[in-house]
Design an enzyme around this catalytic site. Structure first.
Site, short mmCIF file in Angstrom:
data_model
loop_
_atom_site.label_atom_id
_atom_site.label_comp_id
_atom_site.label_asym_id
_atom_site.label_seq_id
_atom_site.Cartn_x
_atom_site.Cartn_y
_atom_site.Cartn_z
N HIS A 285 0.83 -1.21 0.00
CA HIS A 285 0.00 0.00 0.00
C HIS A 285 0.86 1.26 0.00
CE1 HIS A 285 -4.30 -1.42 0.98
NE2 HIS A 285 -3.62 -2.45 0.54
N ASP A 374 -5.71 5.89 3.40
CA ASP A 374 -5.89 4.54 2.88
C ASP A 374 -7.24 3.99 3.36
OD1 ASP A 374 -4.05 2.04 1.83
OD2 ASP A 374 -5.47 1.39 3.37
#
Length: 730
Positions: A285, A374
């Site tokens: 990520h 995120d």
């Protein structure tokens, strides 16, 4: 006194619509036989057009007809998308009426083709002046008659002999969009190129103001009609605080500064701003986040980015990545203090105080324009609110997955349905962002498992509607159905991808040297992501499939190891401990078995012709980017959904399984996929012809590259995201 009607089609937005309406009012005053219909369009999230027409004083001779909304955010794309609706609207209006002509805004000239279909004359209404119209015709002549590259005038000191101006025109005052080069400039020029097809051009000017330009075009085709000045004077007598202040000032004593609907002075325009990104723990990520920020930084020199990093205990990859990252004054990393929590969601929750402190430190002396979270970090929206900063989400997966999450949230919290009912269910679900019903067996297992972990995830995802927008790692051409299904809804999504870390494409290593010796598109590559591994029994079935397929192969094989209740992935010290006896000797020269390998470097190699993959989203985008078709072997997360999309909706992958699931906690027996099933998919994959899955993947790869180029769908989405961020902070 036979009546007749004109149909006006202004471009989207309020300014061209109001000019059009004021022009029609002048014409209606000149002839009682005339009536007018105005076909209106508006950009997504623009309510001004509907508000204007709703408040317009009713008139039997002036009517509005709104064309159906479209999801295109770029004006020219939106206009192009309306051609079928324009055709239908004109067809409806012509029944029982004498249509005398179609009057097109300068940006809508493509609709001349529709006018011709019905045999109606087409005219242009030009909201700018005659000098600008004449300049456009001059530049068109240079471009298409003299074949001159207009981009040569960019930053040029040249002066041009434009016939509609009495003085030479400096190149530096030419409209930037026409001389910038690239697809957007070409799009505009190809629209303007249709001016000569008009029966006439109605221009918002008057002869006394632009006599030189108007006289220079006299006697030429198309004829111009200088009917202005066309002005909306409705606000002249409006009482407000500004007018009351002006009432107290001496006559002609005030200087008024105003720069139009979208105008800003230079200092404001160049004011720097910062976004703070917070990716979830772990390298995958983080790298996607960094690649996304690099794209945004390229789009606007005012932008800087700070990335707040987290990492799980004993994970050194994040620190190693940031330490080796090339220094940039506009992209900085700030490591949050380490925490002892081993479960990712617990670790994120434990960082809330540190996130608050980091944002507080960053905001001192900087203009923070927003916090970009995120998907697993949405809890930090509360911190953003404390400081009064807008919060956005960066979603590293695709638009289909995002839409599925929203659908499941609706079932769970609006319809109060127990999602655990879908576990092991044969039901198919009408998920709005997919064109086909979605089998329950491909839903993310963690969301339908029931229990506290599922609830934790769902309560995080429940905060998606609180975002100002969601930046998604996809591109419109790849997920058009899903993206269009969410158009006009909140939060707005920005498909800015494909976002890829291509740093390893040209890396030299032993694997690349082996691939160099293999024929083109002859090698099938097996790789299952950072956390991908199989039981010994499943490894033997895969090995048998490879051997029987007689295909060249490169297999990234890694070992599952239990650590408490979790499984982690490590390297094998000896592949012989898991592979069938004699496998490595029998396949020597045909295949290679390796541990971790740089995936993009392999997929980019000419020798690789197929990819057996877990269907993680990054791997899916890399497969598309390099034009390497996949065979689907999903393991966890949303990978089963990705496999379904690739195989069933797009026909871009061969199926091993759509619904295979691994079990990290060892709580359930995992099915073994037989060698024959795997072998069949590999054979189909490696013998695929250009018109099948291989051709579709290669074509989508070309579209992905085009999406990121100037004027491409993702390029526009990146620019729109930055503009919306700036607009929200004023």
């Amino acid at each position: 006194m036979e009546k007749f009607e004109l149909i006006f089609i202004p471009s989207p937005g309020l300014s061209h619509l109001t000019a059009t309406v004021e022009a029609t009012k002048l014409l209606l005053d000149r002839d009682p036989r005339l009536s007018v219909t105005v076909l209106t369009m508006q950009l997504p999230n623009d309510t001004a057009v509907d508000a204007y027409t709703a408040n317009f004083s009713a008139s039997p001779r002036l009517t509005f007809s709104a064309l159906p909304p479209q999801s295109k955010a770029f004006m020219l794309d939106l206009i192009d998308s309306q051609i079928t609706n324009v055709r239908h609207a004109i067809d409806q209006r012509r029944r029982g009426r004498r249509i005398a002509g179609i009057v097109l805004d300068i940006f809508c000239l493509k609709f001349v083709d529709v006018a011709r279909e019905f045999g109606f004359p087409a005219y242009c209404f030009f909201t700018s002046g005659a000098g600008t119209l004449g300049l456009f015709q001059y530049l068109l002549s240079l471009k298409f008659d003299e074949e001159k590259e207009l981009s040569e005038f960019k930053n040029s000191g040249e002066e041009l002999p434009v016939p509609c101006f009495s003085l030479p025109v400096p190149a530096k005052v030419l409209p930037a969009v026409l001389i910038a080069g690239g697809p957007i400039a070409d799009h505009f020029l190809n629209i303007l190129r249709r001016i000569p097809e008009m029966e006439g051009v109605v221009v918002n000017t008057f002869h006394e103001f632009e006599s030189y330009a108007i006289d220079s075009m006299a006697g030429k085709n198309p004829r111009i009609y200088p009917v202005g000045p066309i002005l909306d004077l409705a606000g002249v007598s409006r009482e407000d605080d500004v007018k009351r202040w002006l009432d107290d000032q001496p006559e002609k004593s005030v200087v008024f500064l105003c720069f139009g609907t979208n105008g800003k002075n230079h200092r404001r325009k160049m004011e720097k701003f910062e976004l703070i990104f917070i990716p979830s723990p772990g390298l995958s990520h983080l790298t996607a986040t960094v690649e996304a920020t690099k794209l945004l930084l390229d789009r606007d020199p005012r932008l800087s980015v700070t990335v707040l990093t987290m990492q799980l205990p004993n994970d050194t990859a994040v620190d190693a990545y940031t330490a080796n990252f090339s220094a940039s004054p506009r992209l900085t990393f700030s490591a949050l203090p380490p925490q002892s929590k081993a479960f990712m969601l617990d670790l994120i929750d434990s960082q809330i105080t540190n996130v608050r402190h980091a944002i507080d430190q960053r905001r001192r002396g900087r203009r923070i324009a927003g916090i970009v979270l995120d998907i697993f970090c949405l809890k930090f929206v509360d911190v953003a609110r404390e400081f009064g900063f807008p919060a956005y989400c960066f979603f590293t997966s695709g638009a289909g997955t995002l839409g599925l999450f929203q659908y499941l949230l609706s079932l769970k919290f609006d319809e109060e349905k127990e999602l655990s009912e879908f576990k092991n269910s044969g039901e198919e679900l009408p998920v709005p962002c997919f064109s086909l019903p979605v089998p329950a067996k491909v839903l993310p297992a963690v969301l339908i498992a029931g229990g506290p972990i599922a609830d934790h995830f769902l309560n995080i995802l429940r905060r998606i509607p609180e975002m100002e927008g969601v930046v998604v790692n996809t591109f419109h051409e790849f997920e058009s159905y899903a993206i269009d299904s969410m158009a006009g809804k909140n939060p707005r999504i920005y498909p800015v991808g494909p976002i890829l870390d291509l740093a390893g494409v040209s890396r030299e290593d032993d694997v690349k040297r082996w691939l160099d010796d293999q024929p083109e598109k002859s090698v099938v590559f097996l790789c299952f992501g950072t956390n991908g591994s199989f039981s010994g029994e499943q490894v033997k079935e895969i090995a048998l499939a490879l051997e029987n397929s007689e295909c060249r192969f490169l297999w990234s094989l890694r070992k599952p190891v239990s650590e408490g209740v979790e499984k982690v992935v490590v390297e094998y010290e000896d592949f012989g401990e898991v592979l069938p006896e004699g496998f490595l000797e029998r396949t020597k020269g045909v295949g290679r078995v390796v541990g971790w390998v740089g995936q993009v470097g392999v997929l980019a190699h000419r020798a690789v012709g197929g990819f057996v993959s877990h269907c993680g989203w990054n791997s899916t985008l890399e497969s598309v980017w390099f034009g390497v078709p996949m065979a689907t072997f999903p393991l966890y997360a949303e990978q089963q959904l990705n496999a379904f999309y690739l195989v069933k909706e797009l026909g871009m992958a061969e199926m091993i399984r759509l619904d295979y699931k691994t079990d990290f906690r060892g709580e359930e027996e995992v099915e073994i996929v037989g060698a024959g099933e795997i072998e069949g998919a590999i054979r189909r994959l490696m013998t695929a012809e250009g018109g099948g899955v291989r051709g579709k993947v290669e074509e989508m790869g070309r579209k992905g590259r085009a999406a990121l180029e100037i004027g491409g769908s993702s390029y526009k989405a990146q620019v729109e995201f930055i503009e919306d961020v700036i607009r929200k902070v004023g």
